[in-house]
Design a protein around this motif. Structure first.
Motif, PDB file in Angstrom:
ATOM      1  N   ALA A  65       0.830  -1.205   0.000  1.00  9.73           N
ATOM      2  CA  ALA A  65       0.000   0.000   0.000  1.00  9.73           C
ATOM      3  C   ALA A  65       0.868   1.261   0.000  1.00  9.73           C
ATOM      4  O   ALA A  65       0.593   2.232  -0.706  1.00  9.73           O
ATOM      5  N   SER A  70      -5.912   8.161  -5.145  1.00  6.95           N
ATOM      6  CA  SER A  70      -5.089   7.498  -4.126  1.00  6.95           C
ATOM      7  C   SER A  70      -5.938   6.625  -3.223  1.00  6.95           C
ATOM      8  O   SER A  70      -5.541   5.522  -2.849  1.00  6.95           O
ATOM      9  N   THR A 107      -6.730   3.545  -5.006  1.00  9.03           N
ATOM     10  CA  THR A 107      -5.543   2.693  -5.087  1.00  9.03           C
ATOM     11  C   THR A 107      -5.319   1.918  -3.800  1.00  9.03           C
ATOM     12  O   THR A 107      -4.963   0.734  -3.813  1.00  9.03           O
ATOM     13  N   VAL A 108      -5.549   2.560  -2.671  1.00 11.68           N
ATOM     14  CA  VAL A 108      -5.281   1.917  -1.380  1.00 11.68           C
ATOM     15  C   VAL A 108      -6.441   1.023  -0.941  1.00 11.68           C
ATOM     16  O   VAL A 108      -6.243   0.080  -0.164  1.00 11.68           O
ATOM     17  N   PHE A 125      -6.060  -2.843  -0.990  1.00 13.08           N
ATOM     18  CA  PHE A 125      -5.141  -3.329   0.031  1.00 13.08           C
ATOM     19  C   PHE A 125      -5.798  -3.298   1.412  1.00 13.08           C
ATOM     20  O   PHE A 125      -5.638  -4.218   2.214  1.00 13.08           O
ATOM     21  N   ALA A 126      -6.544  -2.228   1.693  1.00 14.71           N
ATOM     22  CA  ALA A 126      -7.232  -2.139   2.982  1.00 14.71           C
ATOM     23  C   ALA A 126      -8.281  -3.238   3.123  1.00 14.71           C
ATOM     24  O   ALA A 126      -8.432  -3.850   4.193  1.00 14.71           O
TER      25      ALA A 126
END
Length: 428
Positions: A12, A159, A162-163, A166-167
């Motif tokens: 991340a 952003s 994008t994260v 992963f979260a």
């Protein structure tokens, strides 16, 4: 598990850094509005009717121009307007920037053409005193949200997108084992002999699964040892009771009748205790069954013996359980109501994912202090201890034990209209 979490966090961070690099490479830097001294002077000269990116207002005398670069720019404005320096005021909200001028604070003489090319950057307000003595001020017009701010907001949203995967992956990895162990604990509470957890996954999860399986094995072994011990005691007690019954054959008739009755009571208590322990702790066979059909068979059996029992109509309710154990639950609840009140009324319904079995009688009810104790082993609300009216005291205890093994609850309360209300809740 720790390695996976760390890898996701690092991934991340790397993704966000790549997004920051892309912002610097592909998103142009914000450019503040630029105005030359000539443009500002033209706006002041034209007044409210002058076109351009300015708004105008008449004000009182503004504050004097502060020393520094603003003083030089104000002098350039005054020269372009053909008025004295005292008739022009210039103030910056942000520090002034210009293309031409000294790097320091001291001003130096410049010709009129060069002064007209000087550039004002940022938020400013320029004012000059008109012939009628009033001051006219101009300031750049702000057009809502600047384009670079919108681009920055879009970058922040990108952003976040994008994260987000992963979260989500990290949250799933962290919460999934907790949900697995919670479900396993619930299954063990319903059926101690349920299948153990699969030992798989990361080392931490596998270790916790082995610990839970070992705990389940130890609990079952503990309960099984006590069940075997009670069974052995009951078996050993039957032998002297049998010898005592044989010796009574030569006893006087009056003595034999009394002692035989006591021996029969002791044998009944031993049998009831053994059945209770085995039914409350032993493994059971679960399958899908319809509660109303099960209740009809129990009620029909009681009606054949002349009991006053009624099964209220309702929709079918299907649960997963041990048919023999649940039949015993219904039989004990109805027998208890018939023993103390002489009548029983059964209803079966479903509510919020639970099957509700309600048995009501129209007897005297119970004292409030006894409502929580009736499910204790060997507790009898009939204090005379007469087994013909009070029983042994294991019927309702068996009801609660079986219901808890099915993941449900059993409670007793007095009905507002009189009588006692026994209610059993079982998960569908």
């Amino acid at each position: 598990m720790l390695t996976r979490v760390l890898a996701v966090l690092l991934a991340a961070v790397v993704a966000v850094q790549f997004a920051n690099f892309a912002l610097l490479q592909f998103v142009p830097l914000p450019r503040p509005p630029l105005f030359t001294v000539a443009q500002v002077a033209a706006a002041l000269r034209g007044g409210e009717t002058a076109p351009g990116a300015f708004h105008f207002k008449l004000t009182g005398e503004p504050e004097p121009t502060r020393p520094g670069r603003a003083t030089w720019l104000a002098a350039a404005l005054a020269r372009d307007l053909g008025v004295s320096r005292d008739a022009v005021r210039l103030a910056f909200t942000d520090p002034p920037m210009f293309r031409h001028g000294p790097p320091g604070g001291a001003a130096r003489p410049r010709d009129a053409g060069e002064n007209r090319d000087a550039v004002l950057v940022g938020e400013f307000s320029a004012a000059f005193r008109r012939g009628d003595g009033r001051w006219l001020a101009v300031a750049p017009v702000r057009s809502g949200v600047d384009a670079w701010r919108i681009r920055l907001l879009l970058f922040l949203l990108a952003s976040l997108v994008t994260v987000a995967p992963f979260a989500w992956l990290l949250a799933r990895w962290v919460t999934r084992p907790v949900a697995v162990f919670a479900n396993a604990a619930e299954r063990i509470g319903r059926d101690p002999h349920t299948a153990p957890l699969a030992v798989s996954g990361p080392a931490e999860i596998a270790h916790a699964a082995r610990a839970m399986n070992e705990m389940q094995t130890r609990l079952n072994r503990y309960v099984d040892d006590r069940t075997v011990m009670i069974g052995a005691i009951a078996h050993d007690l039957r032998t002297p009771l049998m010898r005592l019954a044989l010796r009574l054959e030569h006893a006087p008739e009056a003595l034999r009748r009394g002692v035989e009755r006591d021996v029969a009571d002791m044998q009944a208590m031993i049998a009831a205790t053994t059945d209770y322990v085995r039914g409350a702790t032993g493994p059971s066979t679960r399958r899908r069954l319809e509660l109303r059909a099960l209740a009809e068979s129990v009620v029909d059996g009681l009606l054949d013996r002349g009991a006053q029992v009624v099964l209220l109509p309702g929709d079918p309710v299907v649960v997963e359980g041990d048919p023999v154990a649940l039949r015993t639950v219904l039989d004990n609840l109805l027998t208890n109501a018939l023993r103390y009140a002489g009548d029983a009324e059964v209803s079966i319904a479903r509510d919020r994912g639970m099957a509700i079995i309600t048995v009501r009688d129209h007897g005297p009810g119970l004292p409030d202090a006894d409502l929580d104790r009736v499910f204790e082993p060997f507790f009898r609300s009939e204090h005379s201890r007469n087994k013909d009216t009070g029983g042994i005291g294991l019927g309702l205890a068996s009801v609660r034990a079986v219901v808890q093994l099915h993941g449900g609850t059993a409670r007793m309360r007095n009905h507002p209209g009189g009588g006692l209300l026994a209610q059993v809740e079982l998960p569908l």
